[in-house]
Design a protein around this motif. Sequence first.
Motif, mmCIF file in Angstrom:
data_model
loop_
_atom_site.group_PDB
_atom_site.id
_atom_site.type_symbol
_atom_site.label_atom_id
_atom_site.label_comp_id
_atom_site.label_asym_id
_atom_site.label_seq_id
_atom_site.Cartn_x
_atom_site.Cartn_y
_atom_site.Cartn_z
ATOM 1 N N SER A 11 27.440 -8.113 -19.167
ATOM 2 C CA SER A 11 26.305 -7.537 -19.901
ATOM 3 C C SER A 11 26.252 -8.066 -21.326
ATOM 4 C CB SER A 11 26.385 -6.011 -19.916
ATOM 5 O OG SER A 11 26.273 -5.493 -18.620
ATOM 6 N N PHE A 12 27.387 -8.055 -22.035
ATOM 7 C CA PHE A 12 27.418 -8.569 -23.408
ATOM 8 C C PHE A 12 26.980 -10.028 -23.440
ATOM 9 C CE2 PHE A 12 30.575 -5.750 -25.986
ATOM 10 C CZ PHE A 12 29.873 -4.612 -25.618
ATOM 11 N N TYR A 13 27.496 -10.824 -22.505
ATOM 12 C CA TYR A 13 27.173 -12.247 -22.452
ATOM 13 C C TYR A 13 25.667 -12.453 -22.349
ATOM 14 C CZ TYR A 13 27.399 -17.128 -20.908
ATOM 15 O OH TYR A 13 27.238 -18.489 -20.810
ATOM 16 N N TYR A 14 25.049 -11.772 -21.418
ATOM 17 C CA TYR A 14 23.611 -11.956 -21.212
ATOM 18 C C TYR A 14 22.769 -11.325 -22.313
ATOM 19 C CZ TYR A 14 23.966 -14.466 -16.868
ATOM 20 O OH TYR A 14 24.218 -15.442 -15.929
ATOM 21 N N ILE A 15 23.232 -10.245 -22.893
ATOM 22 C CA ILE A 15 22.507 -9.663 -24.026
ATOM 23 C C ILE A 15 22.509 -10.638 -25.195
ATOM 24 C CG2 ILE A 15 22.528 -7.842 -25.783
ATOM 25 C CD1 ILE A 15 23.563 -5.953 -23.500
ATOM 26 N N LEU A 16 23.678 -11.210 -25.498
ATOM 27 C CA LEU A 16 23.747 -12.199 -26.573
ATOM 28 C C LEU A 16 22.825 -13.381 -26.280
ATOM 29 C CD1 LEU A 16 27.571 -12.220 -27.387
ATOM 30 C CD2 LEU A 16 25.725 -11.259 -28.795
ATOM 31 N N LEU A 17 22.833 -13.858 -25.050
ATOM 32 C CA LEU A 17 21.979 -14.983 -24.670
ATOM 33 C C LEU A 17 20.509 -14.624 -24.841
ATOM 34 C CD1 LEU A 17 21.654 -17.809 -23.493
ATOM 35 C CD2 LEU A 17 21.841 -16.793 -21.207
ATOM 36 N N SER A 18 20.139 -13.417 -24.483
ATOM 37 C CA SER A 18 18.733 -13.014 -24.585
ATOM 38 C C SER A 18 18.293 -12.814 -26.035
ATOM 39 C CB SER A 18 18.474 -11.736 -23.790
ATOM 40 O OG SER A 18 19.037 -10.620 -24.422
ATOM 41 N N VAL A 32 17.248 -10.559 -19.054
ATOM 42 C CA VAL A 32 18.523 -10.601 -18.326
ATOM 43 C C VAL A 32 18.253 -10.615 -16.827
ATOM 44 C CG1 VAL A 32 20.623 -9.300 -17.792
ATOM 45 C CG2 VAL A 32 19.915 -9.614 -20.179
ATOM 46 N N SER A 33 17.319 -9.813 -16.378
ATOM 47 C CA SER A 33 16.962 -9.807 -14.963
ATOM 48 C C SER A 33 16.445 -11.176 -14.522
ATOM 49 C CB SER A 33 15.919 -8.723 -14.687
ATOM 50 O OG SER A 33 15.583 -8.709 -13.318
ATOM 51 N N GLU A 34 15.590 -11.793 -15.338
ATOM 52 C CA GLU A 34 15.062 -13.128 -15.025
ATOM 53 C C GLU A 34 16.168 -14.175 -14.982
ATOM 54 O OE1 GLU A 34 11.778 -14.534 -17.385
ATOM 55 O OE2 GLU A 34 10.791 -12.572 -17.265
ATOM 56 N N LEU A 35 17.040 -14.164 -15.999
ATOM 57 C CA LEU A 35 18.108 -15.158 -16.083
ATOM 58 C C LEU A 35 19.063 -15.092 -14.898
ATOM 59 C CD1 LEU A 35 18.983 -14.867 -19.887
ATOM 60 C CD2 LEU A 35 18.021 -16.888 -18.744
ATOM 61 N N THR A 36 19.244 -13.894 -14.356
ATOM 62 C CA THR A 36 20.200 -13.714 -13.252
ATOM 63 C C THR A 36 19.513 -13.600 -11.899
ATOM 64 O OG1 THR A 36 20.230 -11.301 -13.487
ATOM 65 C CG2 THR A 36 21.856 -12.567 -14.785
ATOM 66 N N GLY A 37 18.237 -13.898 -11.843
ATOM 67 C CA GLY A 37 17.512 -13.800 -10.588
ATOM 68 C C GLY A 37 17.492 -12.383 -10.038
ATOM 69 N N GLY A 38 17.542 -11.403 -10.937
ATOM 70 C CA GLY A 38 17.516 -10.002 -10.530
ATOM 71 C C GLY A 38 18.866 -9.427 -10.150
ATOM 72 N N ARG A 39 19.908 -10.256 -10.170
ATOM 73 C CA ARG A 39 21.246 -9.788 -9.791
ATOM 74 C C ARG A 39 21.793 -8.751 -10.765
ATOM 75 N NH1 ARG A 39 25.893 -10.917 -11.561
ATOM 76 N NH2 ARG A 39 25.250 -12.765 -12.701
ATOM 77 N N LEU A 40 21.542 -8.962 -12.062
ATOM 78 C CA LEU A 40 22.034 -8.032 -13.077
ATOM 79 C C LEU A 40 20.866 -7.235 -13.633
ATOM 80 C CD1 LEU A 40 24.369 -6.963 -14.804
ATOM 81 C CD2 LEU A 40 23.973 -8.864 -16.385
#
Length: 110
Positions: A11-18, A32-40
């Motif tokens: 979660s932290f990783y993708y929040i920082l990326l977003s 985050v949902s888009e970046l992970t294809g809805g997985r996260l």
Amino acid sequence: MAVNDTPLTESFYYILLSLRKPNHGYGIIQEVSELTGGRLQLGAGTLYGALQTLEKRGWINLVYVDEASRKKKEYRITPLGVEMFYRERKRLMELVDNGKLMEEISNASG
């Protein structure tokens, strides 16, 4: 900043990326949902708890509050947050690279 601030949670990783550009809570959840294809799928509680932690660590900062829109807040990653993101990315790349050793074992025995 401790050197051992990694590994980051996913979660932290993708929040920082977003937050490489200013973004608000709902925008972060969507990206985050888009970046992970809805997985996260980040829940509001997870997101806002993470944002508070990241802000306390100095990895993100508040850049704007829209008083007219239910106090919608926009955040952005700080230089320290960028450093921590890249440190984690390097660690993850090492894991993947070293994981390829298993392919050598599989190929040699197969």
